[in-house]
Write an enzyme that holds these catalytic residues in place. Structure first.
Site, PDB file in Angstrom:
ATOM      1  N   ASP A 209     -47.822  17.760  35.256  1.00 40.98           N
ATOM      2  CA  ASP A 209     -46.496  18.380  35.121  1.00 40.98           C
ATOM      3  C   ASP A 209     -46.565  19.902  35.181  1.00 40.98           C
ATOM      4  O   ASP A 209     -45.544  20.563  35.318  1.00 40.98           O
ATOM      5  CB  ASP A 209     -45.856  17.934  33.796  1.00 40.98           C
ATOM      6  CG  ASP A 209     -44.355  18.187  33.746  1.00 40.98           C
ATOM      7  OD1 ASP A 209     -43.709  18.172  34.811  1.00 40.98           O
ATOM      8  OD2 ASP A 209     -43.833  18.419  32.644  1.00 40.98           O
ATOM      9  N   SER A 233     -37.318  18.918  34.277  1.00 38.56           N
ATOM     10  CA  SER A 233     -37.805  17.768  35.038  1.00 38.56           C
ATOM     11  C   SER A 233     -36.792  16.626  34.940  1.00 38.56           C
ATOM     12  O   SER A 233     -36.286  16.332  33.852  1.00 38.56           O
ATOM     13  CB  SER A 233     -39.157  17.301  34.496  1.00 38.56           C
ATOM     14  OG  SER A 233     -40.121  18.323  34.602  1.00 38.56           O
ATOM     15  N   GLN A 283     -42.216  14.789  42.103  1.00 42.50           N
ATOM     16  CA  GLN A 283     -41.284  15.140  41.032  1.00 42.50           C
ATOM     17  C   GLN A 283     -40.027  15.773  41.611  1.00 42.50           C
ATOM     18  O   GLN A 283     -40.097  16.580  42.536  1.00 42.50           O
ATOM     19  CB  GLN A 283     -41.943  16.123  40.065  1.00 42.50           C
ATOM     20  CG  GLN A 283     -41.076  16.469  38.845  1.00 42.50           C
ATOM     21  CD  GLN A 283     -41.766  17.465  37.926  1.00 42.50           C
ATOM     22  OE1 GLN A 283     -41.928  18.617  38.269  1.00 42.50           O
ATOM     23  NE2 GLN A 283     -42.187  17.004  36.754  1.00 42.50           N
TER      24      GLN A 283
END
Length: 294
Positions: A209, A233, A283
């Site tokens: 991440d 996110s 993502q």
């Protein structure tokens, strides 16, 4: 940073990811030690994955996860993880996990597990980049450029972190200006994570991440610390291709194929230093420019 400090930070991450079983199919992840504010998304994903892993035998390692972030978490509070055992087949198993905090879901995650077996093989080639020994880490870069960096970013750099990152290219706010929507960095967990493969996979989910969402705003010279930007996110996916150790150097290459409508899409590939592709990521996130008028 000393070897002792590295060991302590590696143990810090191990403790964060090593969820506690509190009941059948229920696990608890500790609050972020010395944490404050909003939870780091990678930590919630890593703890959720480890909760799912704890319900599957070691002979079937996780090969993929897909997570959706629903609400921001509170870094000062523990998280409860409820695991649903959807399927246990001969080769594959699937699990669903709901992360709950304050009585409300903050993340849901689906994970698939596959018993190792032989098969046809090909992979992308690792790009030709400098080795980590030839690069400075982000803390060293921040010390060199302290007078030019936002205070919020400097505070983040000066907070001890279990993951060391050495960028190939300087990204904002280290260096401003529009550039191609791609970046690469070497990364590793400090210290020693032990020999449990599941811990290394959870640590990769945690680490994946870092930096990924920011790739889609590189063409605009923007950074997480910019006061006119809002980042969050929305979803996160990881595919695990092969075994690796997160306490050894891995190369994380990232690119973004699209941004628009206050969202950005990003992809990543993770290689060992000998060139094996061990994981891929994707993502989408909120990248809202507060001052943008169209």
């Amino acid at each position: 940073m000393s070897a002792q400090e590295d060991r302590e930070l590696g143990q810090w991450l191990h403790d964060v990811l090593d969820v506690e079983q509190v009941e059948l199919n229920y696990f608890r992840g500790i609050a972020t030690p010395q944490g404050k504010g909003r939870s780091f998304g990678g930590q919630v994903v890593g703890q959720a994955l480890m909760s799912a892993i704890r319900t599957v035998g070691e002979e079937r390692p996780v090969h993929s996860l897909h997570a959706y972030f629903m609400r921001p978490g509170d870094a000062t509070q523990p998280v409860l993880y409820q695991v649903e055992r959807d399927r246990d087949g001969r080769s594959f198993a699937t699990r669903r996990v709901i992360a709950v905090q304050g009585g409300k879901p903050i993340l849901n995650l689906a994970a698939s597990f596959h018993q190792a077996e032989p098969g046809l093989h090909h992979q992308s080639q690792m790009p030709d980049v400098p080795m980590p020994e030839d690069l400075k880490n982000e803390e060293e870069l921040g010390a060199e450029r302290a007078g030019d960096l936002p205070p919020l970013f400097l505070e983040w750099l000066n907070t001890p972190r279990p993951v060391e990152m050495r960028p190939i290219e300087l990204r904002p706010p280290f260096q401003r200006g529009a550039r191609e929507a791609s970046q690469s960095m070497w990364m590793r967990v400090r210290g020693n994570l032990g020999d449990e493969p599941a811990m290394h996979r959870a640590a990769l989910a945690y680490t994946s991440d870092f930096g990924l969402l920011g790739t889609c705003v590189l063409p605009f010279g923007k950074a997480f610390s910019d006061t006119d930007m809002q980042f969050a996110s929305l979803d996160h996916a990881v595919w695990f291709h092969d075994d690796f150790r997160m306490d050894e150097w891995l190369l994380y290459t990232m690119d973004s194929t699209w941004a628009g409508g206050a969202r950005g899409f990003n992809r990543g590939q993770i290689f060992t230093r000998d060139g094996r592709l061990v994981a891929s990521t994707a993502q989408e996130g909120l990248v809202r420019n507060v001052g943008f008028k169209g």
